[in-house]
Design an enzyme around this catalytic site. Structure first.
Site, PDB file in Angstrom:
ATOM      1  N   GLN A  94      49.834 -80.481  30.668  1.00  0.00           N
ATOM      2  CA  GLN A  94      50.740 -81.606  30.433  1.00  0.00           C
ATOM      3  C   GLN A  94      52.140 -81.385  30.998  1.00  0.00           C
ATOM      4  O   GLN A  94      52.900 -82.332  31.155  1.00  0.00           O
ATOM      5  CB  GLN A  94      50.818 -81.909  28.932  1.00  0.00           C
ATOM      6  CG  GLN A  94      49.478 -82.358  28.368  1.00  0.00           C
ATOM      7  CD  GLN A  94      49.538 -82.667  26.880  1.00  0.00           C
ATOM      8  OE1 GLN A  94      49.236 -81.819  26.047  1.00  0.00           O
ATOM      9  NE2 GLN A  94      49.917 -83.880  26.528  1.00  0.00           N
TER      10      GLN A  94
ATOM     11  N   HIS B 181      43.640 -75.406  25.919  1.00  0.00           N
ATOM     12  CA  HIS B 181      44.201 -76.668  25.426  1.00  0.00           C
ATOM     13  C   HIS B 181      43.658 -77.813  26.286  1.00  0.00           C
ATOM     14  O   HIS B 181      44.282 -78.230  27.260  1.00  0.00           O
ATOM     15  CB  HIS B 181      45.728 -76.629  25.445  1.00  0.00           C
ATOM     16  CG  HIS B 181      46.368 -77.752  24.666  1.00  0.00           C
ATOM     17  ND1 HIS B 181      47.304 -77.549  23.682  1.00  0.00           N
ATOM     18  CD2 HIS B 181      46.191 -79.103  24.730  1.00  0.00           C
ATOM     19  CE1 HIS B 181      47.677 -78.705  23.171  1.00  0.00           C
ATOM     20  NE2 HIS B 181      47.015 -79.678  23.797  1.00  0.00           N
TER      21      HIS B 181
ATOM     22  N   ASN C  12      42.608 -75.416  21.175  1.00  0.00           N
ATOM     23  CA  ASN C  12      43.347 -76.544  20.613  1.00  0.00           C
ATOM     24  C   ASN C  12      42.420 -77.712  20.322  1.00  0.00           C
ATOM     25  O   ASN C  12      41.648 -78.141  21.191  1.00  0.00           O
ATOM     26  CB  ASN C  12      44.410 -77.023  21.612  1.00  0.00           C
ATOM     27  CG  ASN C  12      45.192 -78.214  21.077  1.00  0.00           C
ATOM     28  OD1 ASN C  12      46.008 -78.063  20.170  1.00  0.00           O
ATOM     29  ND2 ASN C  12      44.929 -79.409  21.621  1.00  0.00           N
ATOM     30  N   GLU C  13      42.504 -78.218  19.113  1.00  0.00           N
ATOM     31  CA  GLU C  13      41.793 -79.424  18.708  1.00  0.00           C
ATOM     32  C   GLU C  13      40.343 -79.461  19.198  1.00  0.00           C
ATOM     33  O   GLU C  13      39.951 -80.366  19.950  1.00  0.00           O
ATOM     34  CB  GLU C  13      42.549 -80.681  19.152  1.00  0.00           C
ATOM     35  CG  GLU C  13      43.899 -80.812  18.467  1.00  0.00           C
ATOM     36  CD  GLU C  13      44.566 -82.172  18.670  1.00  0.00           C
ATOM     37  OE1 GLU C  13      44.075 -82.953  19.513  1.00  0.00           O
ATOM     38  OE2 GLU C  13      45.563 -82.444  17.992  1.00  0.00           O
TER      39      GLU C  13
HETATM   40  C1  BGC Z   1      47.150 -82.825  21.628  1.00  0.00           C
HETATM   41  C2  BGC Z   1      48.247 -82.994  22.640  1.00  0.00           C
HETATM   42  C3  BGC Z   1      48.616 -84.458  22.752  1.00  0.00           C
HETATM   43  C4  BGC Z   1      49.119 -84.937  21.405  1.00  0.00           C
HETATM   44  C5  BGC Z   1      49.557 -86.394  21.377  1.00  0.00           C
HETATM   45  C6  BGC Z   1      47.260 -83.714  20.433  1.00  0.00           C
HETATM   46  O1  BGC Z   1      46.056 -84.371  20.292  1.00  0.00           O
HETATM   47  O2  BGC Z   1      46.956 -81.487  21.302  1.00  0.00           O
HETATM   48  O3  BGC Z   1      47.816 -82.438  23.846  1.00  0.00           O
HETATM   49  O4  BGC Z   1      49.529 -84.704  23.753  1.00  0.00           O
HETATM   50  O5  BGC Z   1      48.140 -84.764  20.428  1.00  0.00           O
HETATM   51  O6  BGC Z   1      48.514 -87.240  21.688  1.00  0.00           O
END
Ligand code: BGC
Length: 396
Positions: free
Chosen positions: A23, A117, A160-161
């Protein structure tokens, strides 16, 4: 196990901001997202291009956070740079991330490094990604490559997530990768992610020092009209299983932005009179406090870190209101006994929001032509709260 101090015994409460490599860095050429952004019928509205050019400007990004009063920075290492082709490990890119970690510390910030990520090398995704037959072998090879980077860290976020990754499908029918959201998580992806996470935790634990965990996208599911069973069924594959998989971890990263209301027929969206943020999410600062309570209950008491929390808005005063309300909800959860070890805002910079630069989550604006950084009042505000060291914010 190493003999040195463990992070558990030395780390202070983390006050910081978070980013992700794809990002902000720019020119992530070997990644699946770059491929998707450039596919003929790409679902991404615009390509990431140079992003924020943080690949080169990270010392400035870090300095701005530290000068404001924050003590930590969460950023990610990009697998597609470390291993742009299967089995070809780039020493130069490992050196790059070593410099980032050292610069982060030298600037006075505790690094939390995320190993994965959302973006992966294009070759990994083309082989089926986390559902591919050799996913764990591939991820293990990457883990081995980054071990020297991770060894002296205090905080490692493995993935991440994962719950969001499990709803990102990829199509490759015409030979070009395209990401596409799935209506429900793909359980094969979930299994692959859990296996990868377990392997990463093992690797980190063997080093003796860093704390290991993954960060979950909290769904903040609220049952409406007595729809408790429907809500629980909705949450299970999208959130619950990911907290359950973290029960033996050193910490869990909790990330929340808004809530999901679920009625007897399923998700019902925000109330008609709700304020919506610039990307259409309900303005709901209490989400993070509720998310922490859920994570604490489902994991059975694993220490938590808010690894992302924030708002996309062009109105920075509204961001300060949101962060203030959010921190109060964190303080309430802590007062009720939830063990929270840090608060990292999303995001340090206005950045590439997986398809568009329009959403602005940043504490720092970035000029899209010159890459000039312009700190917003919210950065100074959060830095002042961090300096005060008290999670509950002064009167609003
Ligand atoms: C993610 C980020 C994303 C943010 C806002 C999260 O889901 O880890 O990469 O930019 O939320 O959408």
């Amino acid at each position: 196990m190493a003999d040195g101090p463990t992070a558990a015994s030395t780390t202070p409460f983390l006050w910081g901001a978070a980013t992700a490599a794809h990002q902000i860095e720019g020119s992530n050429l070997a990644s699946d997202y770059w491929h998707s952004e450039h596919a003929p019928s790409s679902p991404q509205r615009e390509p990431s291009g140079d992003a924020c050019d943080s690949y080169h400007r990270y010392p400035q990004d870090m300095a701005l956070l530290a000068e404001a009063g924050l003590n930590s920075y969460r950023f990610s290492v990009e697998w597609a740079r470390i291993e742009p082709e299967r089995g070809e490990i780039s020493r130069a890119q490992l050196d790059h991330y070593r410099r980032m970690i050292d610069t982060c510390r030298g600037t006075g910030l505790i690094p939390m490094v995320t190993l994965y990520h959302f973006s992966a090398p294009a070759w990994f995704t083309a082989e089926g990604g986390w559902a591919g037959p050799r996913a764990l072998d591939h991820f293990s090879r990457y883990l081995e490559a980054v071990t020297p980077l991770v060894a002296d860290l205090d905080w490692v976020c493995t993935i991440n997530e994962p719950n969001m990754v499990a709803v990102t499908g990829w199509s490759t029918t015409d030979g070009v990768l395209r990401s596409r959201p799935l209506p429900v998580p793909d359980l094969r992806l979930t299994d692959g992610l859990v296996a990868g996470h377990r392997r990463a935790v093992e690797m980190v634990r063997a080093l003796g020092r860093p704390l290991a965990g993954w960060s979950v996208a909290a769904q903040v599911v609220q049952a409406v009209d007595g729809a408790d069973e429907v809500a629980a069924a909705h949450a299970r594959p999208r959130e619950t299983v990911f907290y359950e998989a973290a029960r033996d971890d050193d910490f869990v990263g909790v990330q929340a932005y808004t809530r999901s209301r679920v009625g007897l027929t399923g998700p019902i969206g925000p109330p008609a009179d709700a304020e919506l943020t610039s990307i259409g999410w309900e303005y709901y600062p209490a989400a993070i406090g509720e998310a922490l309570r859920t994570a604490w209950a489902v994991t059975g008491g694993v220490p938590l870190v808010v690894t992302e929390n924030g708002i996309s808005t062009a109105d920075d005063a509204r961001r300060i209101d949101y962060l203030s309300g959010a921190l109060d909800s964190v303080a309430d959860a802590m007062a009720d006994g939830v063990d929270v070890r840090g608060y990292l805002a999303w995001s340090a910079l206005d950045n590439y929001e997986w398809g568009s630069f329009d959403p602005t989550f940043g504490l720092i604006a970035v000029d899209r032509q010159t890459f000039e950084r312009r700190p917003k009042p919210s950065l100074a505000w959060l830095g002042a709260v961090a300096r005060g060291g008290v999670v509950r914010t002064p009167s609003r």
